[in-house]
Design a protein around this motif. Structure first.
Motif, PDB file in Angstrom:
ATOM      1  N   SER A 239      63.614  28.248  60.586  1.00 38.60           N
ATOM      2  CA  SER A 239      62.518  28.667  59.714  1.00 38.60           C
ATOM      3  C   SER A 239      61.813  27.405  59.278  1.00 38.60           C
ATOM      4  N   PHE A 240      60.548  27.292  59.624  1.00 37.90           N
ATOM      5  CA  PHE A 240      59.836  26.050  59.341  1.00 37.90           C
ATOM      6  C   PHE A 240      58.798  26.174  58.238  1.00 37.90           C
ATOM      7  N   SER A 241      58.645  27.355  57.677  1.00 39.12           N
ATOM      8  CA  SER A 241      57.691  27.513  56.583  1.00 39.12           C
ATOM      9  C   SER A 241      58.157  26.719  55.374  1.00 39.12           C
ATOM     10  N   LEU A 242      57.225  26.032  54.725  1.00 35.89           N
ATOM     11  CA  LEU A 242      57.532  25.326  53.484  1.00 35.89           C
ATOM     12  C   LEU A 242      57.356  26.236  52.272  1.00 35.89           C
ATOM     13  N   CYS A 243      56.827  27.436  52.506  1.00 32.41           N
ATOM     14  CA  CYS A 243      56.495  28.321  51.392  1.00 32.41           C
ATOM     15  C   CYS A 243      57.692  29.110  50.879  1.00 32.41           C
ATOM     16  N   ASN A 244      58.781  29.119  51.615  1.00 27.96           N
ATOM     17  CA  ASN A 244      59.991  29.793  51.121  1.00 27.96           C
ATOM     18  C   ASN A 244      61.130  28.799  50.902  1.00 27.96           C
ATOM     19  N   LYS A 245      60.763  27.527  50.657  1.00 28.83           N
ATOM     20  CA  LYS A 245      61.755  26.479  50.453  1.00 28.83           C
ATOM     21  C   LYS A 245      61.435  25.674  49.198  1.00 28.83           C
ATOM     22  N   LEU A 246      62.312  25.795  48.216  1.00 30.26           N
ATOM     23  CA  LEU A 246      62.215  25.008  46.985  1.00 30.26           C
ATOM     24  C   LEU A 246      63.000  23.726  47.207  1.00 30.26           C
ATOM     25  N   ILE A 247      62.309  22.582  47.214  1.00 25.35           N
ATOM     26  CA  ILE A 247      62.918  21.308  47.612  1.00 25.35           C
ATOM     27  C   ILE A 247      62.928  20.333  46.440  1.00 25.35           C
ATOM     28  N   ARG A 248      64.030  19.648  46.277  1.00 24.23           N
ATOM     29  CA  ARG A 248      64.115  18.651  45.210  1.00 24.23           C
ATOM     30  C   ARG A 248      63.051  17.577  45.425  1.00 24.23           C
ATOM     31  N   THR A 249      62.232  17.346  44.420  1.00 20.18           N
ATOM     32  CA  THR A 249      61.117  16.408  44.540  1.00 20.18           C
ATOM     33  C   THR A 249      61.602  14.991  44.845  1.00 20.18           C
ATOM     34  N   LYS A 250      62.696  14.595  44.234  1.00 19.63           N
ATOM     35  CA  LYS A 250      63.244  13.250  44.463  1.00 19.63           C
ATOM     36  C   LYS A 250      63.605  13.048  45.927  1.00 19.63           C
ATOM     37  N   LEU A 251      64.111  14.097  46.573  1.00 17.96           N
ATOM     38  CA  LEU A 251      64.462  14.014  47.992  1.00 17.96           C
ATOM     39  C   LEU A 251      63.220  13.716  48.833  1.00 17.96           C
ATOM     40  N   ILE A 252      62.127  14.392  48.506  1.00 23.00           N
ATOM     41  CA  ILE A 252      60.871  14.193  49.236  1.00 23.00           C
ATOM     42  C   ILE A 252      60.340  12.777  49.044  1.00 23.00           C
ATOM     43  N   LYS A 253      60.267  12.357  47.794  1.00 21.78           N
ATOM     44  CA  LYS A 253      59.587  11.092  47.493  1.00 21.78           C
ATOM     45  C   LYS A 253      60.428   9.870  47.842  1.00 21.78           C
ATOM     46  N   SER A 254      61.738   9.962  47.637  1.00 21.42           N
ATOM     47  CA  SER A 254      62.577   8.790  47.927  1.00 21.42           C
ATOM     48  C   SER A 254      62.717   8.542  49.425  1.00 21.42           C
ATOM     49  N   ASN A 255      62.530   9.590  50.228  1.00 23.88           N
ATOM     50  CA  ASN A 255      62.620   9.438  51.688  1.00 23.88           C
ATOM     51  C   ASN A 255      61.271   9.515  52.388  1.00 23.88           C
ATOM     52  N   ASN A 256      60.207   9.546  51.585  1.00 20.90           N
ATOM     53  CA  ASN A 256      58.833   9.545  52.128  1.00 20.90           C
ATOM     54  C   ASN A 256      58.625  10.680  53.138  1.00 20.90           C
ATOM     55  N   ILE A 257      59.047  11.886  52.751  1.00 17.84           N
ATOM     56  CA  ILE A 257      58.958  13.038  53.650  1.00 17.84           C
ATOM     57  C   ILE A 257      57.643  13.770  53.421  1.00 17.84           C
ATOM     58  N   TYR A 258      56.615  13.312  54.085  1.00 16.04           N
ATOM     59  CA  TYR A 258      55.307  13.950  54.013  1.00 16.04           C
ATOM     60  C   TYR A 258      54.854  14.320  55.422  1.00 16.04           C
ATOM     61  N   PRO A 259      53.974  15.312  55.555  1.00 15.61           N
ATOM     62  CA  PRO A 259      53.482  15.670  56.888  1.00 15.61           C
ATOM     63  C   PRO A 259      52.901  14.461  57.604  1.00 15.61           C
ATOM     64  N   PHE A 260      53.093  14.399  58.919  1.00 18.41           N
ATOM     65  CA  PHE A 260      52.513  13.309  59.697  1.00 18.41           C
ATOM     66  C   PHE A 260      50.995  13.373  59.592  1.00 18.41           C
ATOM     67  N   GLU A 261      50.403  12.251  59.294  1.00 15.81           N
ATOM     68  CA  GLU A 261      48.965  12.195  59.046  1.00 15.81           C
ATOM     69  C   GLU A 261      48.159  12.656  60.271  1.00 15.81           C
ATOM     70  N   GLY A 262      47.194  13.528  60.011  1.00 19.98           N
ATOM     71  CA  GLY A 262      46.280  13.980  61.054  1.00 19.98           C
ATOM     72  C   GLY A 262      46.818  15.087  61.936  1.00 19.98           C
ATOM     73  N   ILE A 263      48.082  15.497  61.728  1.00 18.15           N
ATOM     74  CA  ILE A 263      48.664  16.576  62.531  1.00 18.15           C
ATOM     75  C   ILE A 263      48.733  17.828  61.679  1.00 18.15           C
ATOM     76  N   ASN A 264      47.781  18.735  61.895  1.00 18.70           N
ATOM     77  CA  ASN A 264      47.628  19.898  61.031  1.00 18.70           C
ATOM     78  C   ASN A 264      48.239  21.165  61.614  1.00 18.70           C
ATOM     79  N   PHE A 265      48.999  21.027  62.682  1.00 21.05           N
ATOM     80  CA  PHE A 265      49.687  22.163  63.294  1.00 21.05           C
ATOM     81  C   PHE A 265      51.128  21.751  63.527  1.00 21.05           C
ATOM     82  N   GLY A 266      52.028  22.444  62.861  1.00 17.47           N
ATOM     83  CA  GLY A 266      53.424  22.052  62.903  1.00 17.47           C
ATOM     84  C   GLY A 266      53.779  21.070  61.812  1.00 17.47           C
TER      85      GLY A 266
END
Length: 326
Positions: free
Chosen positions: A157-184
């Motif tokens: 399941s790859f939707s981000l809309c049904n996943k509550l994620i710890r903010t610290k996990l995202i920011k400390s590991n720099n987990i952001y969508p790859f720039e310019g890739i708007n599909f997937g």
């Protein structure tokens, strides 16, 4: 610090955003932050949003509206919202969908109870013909095991809309969508969340309403030939990440994504030799991808073993189809 930050990328959603916004502002969770990212939407989406907000005065101070100067696409809008989030946990919501009014309270309480880095829930799907159905996940016991066996049917399941994620996990590991890739862009985020997370919990309830009737949504427009290069770029970057961090355990998962891309390429293009040679390294794992029927996997395994065999199969199938249509 708010308990939850809800990120809503806004573009071309004037027909749906009122329903979405009301479901968000009527949440039973009080300590919540709403981040709406206006990605230069050309319609009345933002006007409608502000009108709805005027009906919820208690929510006004909890709402952030960020306006992009230039359209950055789904990945850019998600990234802007994620970087602006100040909540203990964050989650996405697409403006053409809507949620149950207790969704974020229930997911947050589950996160606390299970000390989870992220929590998921089921999705309620609404088809254009009125059909409604639910989907639920079957994860393994740990995030890393789930990533290892992501190629198995129903484990994804790859939707981000049904996943509550710890903010610290995202920011400390720099987990952001790859720039310019708007599909997937959701895929590449979930892959990295699964790798870096230590604990997770899956709710047995379905809280998120996914609207399949919006023909202009990013998901419904994903499979077009013009977007193939970005799709391939996303697969390549995901696989580069996985092979860099755990090549032994994640090779088959990489090959699944390559095979999925290969199958799309076959349906969108008519270049037989290029399709045969695309991601040939994934052929050895075809029999493991049980999303496809056993018969389909056997046929693909045989015809992809040799280009001559594949060419003969292609000619026979073309001849059969032309005979059938006479």
């Amino acid at each position: 610090m708010p308990k939850v930050s809800v990120i809503v990328p806004v573009y071309g959603a004037e027909n749906f955003i009122e329903r979405c916004a009301r479901s968000l502002f009527e949440q039973t969770l009080d300590d919540i932050e709403y981040i709406f990212v206006n990605d230069c939407t050309p319609d009345r989406s933002m006007e409608i949003l502000k009108n709805v907000l005027s009906n919820y005065p208690s929510r006004r101070d909890q709402v952030k509206i960020i306006n992009h100067k230039h359209n950055q696409g789904q990945a850019g809008a998600r990234t802007t919202g994620m970087k602006a989030a100040t909540g203990e946990y964050m989650i996405q919501c697409d403006p053409d969908d809507w949620v149950e009014t207790d969704m974020y309270e229930q997911l947050y309480l589950s996160a606390l109870e299970h000390r989870a880095d992220f929590v998921t829930c089921g999705i309620i799907h609404h088809e254009k013909n009125g059909t409604v159905w639910k989907s639920f996940l079957q994860y393994c016991s740990t995030p890393k095991l789930s990533l290892k066996y992501l190629y198995l049917k129903h484990h994804r399941s790859f939707s981000l809309c049904n996943k509550l994620i710890r903010t610290k996990l995202i920011k400390s590991n720099n987990i952001y969508p790859f720039e310019g890739i708007n599909f997937g862009e959701d895929q590449n985020v979930v892959i990295r969340v699964l790798y870096y997370a230590n604990t997770f919990y899956h709710s047995k309830d379905a809280f998120y309403h996914y609207n399949h009737s919006n023909e202009n949504s990013a998901t419904n427009n994903r499979r077009t030939t013009s977007k193939w290069s970005k799709w391939k770029e996303n697969v390549d970057k995901m696989c580069s990440f996985m092979m860099a961090v755990d090549p032994i355990n994640l090779e088959t998962t990489c090959n699944y994504f390559k095979f999925d891309a290969k199958m799309f390429y076959m349906s969108a293009f008519d270049n037989t030799k290029e399709w045969f040679n695309l991601y040939r390294e994934c052929h050895k794992d075809i029999m493991k991808f049980n999303e496809y029927s056993l018969r389909a996997r056997l046929i693909l395994k045989i015809i992809l073993s040799n280009y001559l065999v594949f060419s003969m199969y292609k000619k026979l199938k073309t001849r059969k189809n032309s005979t059938t249509h006479r």
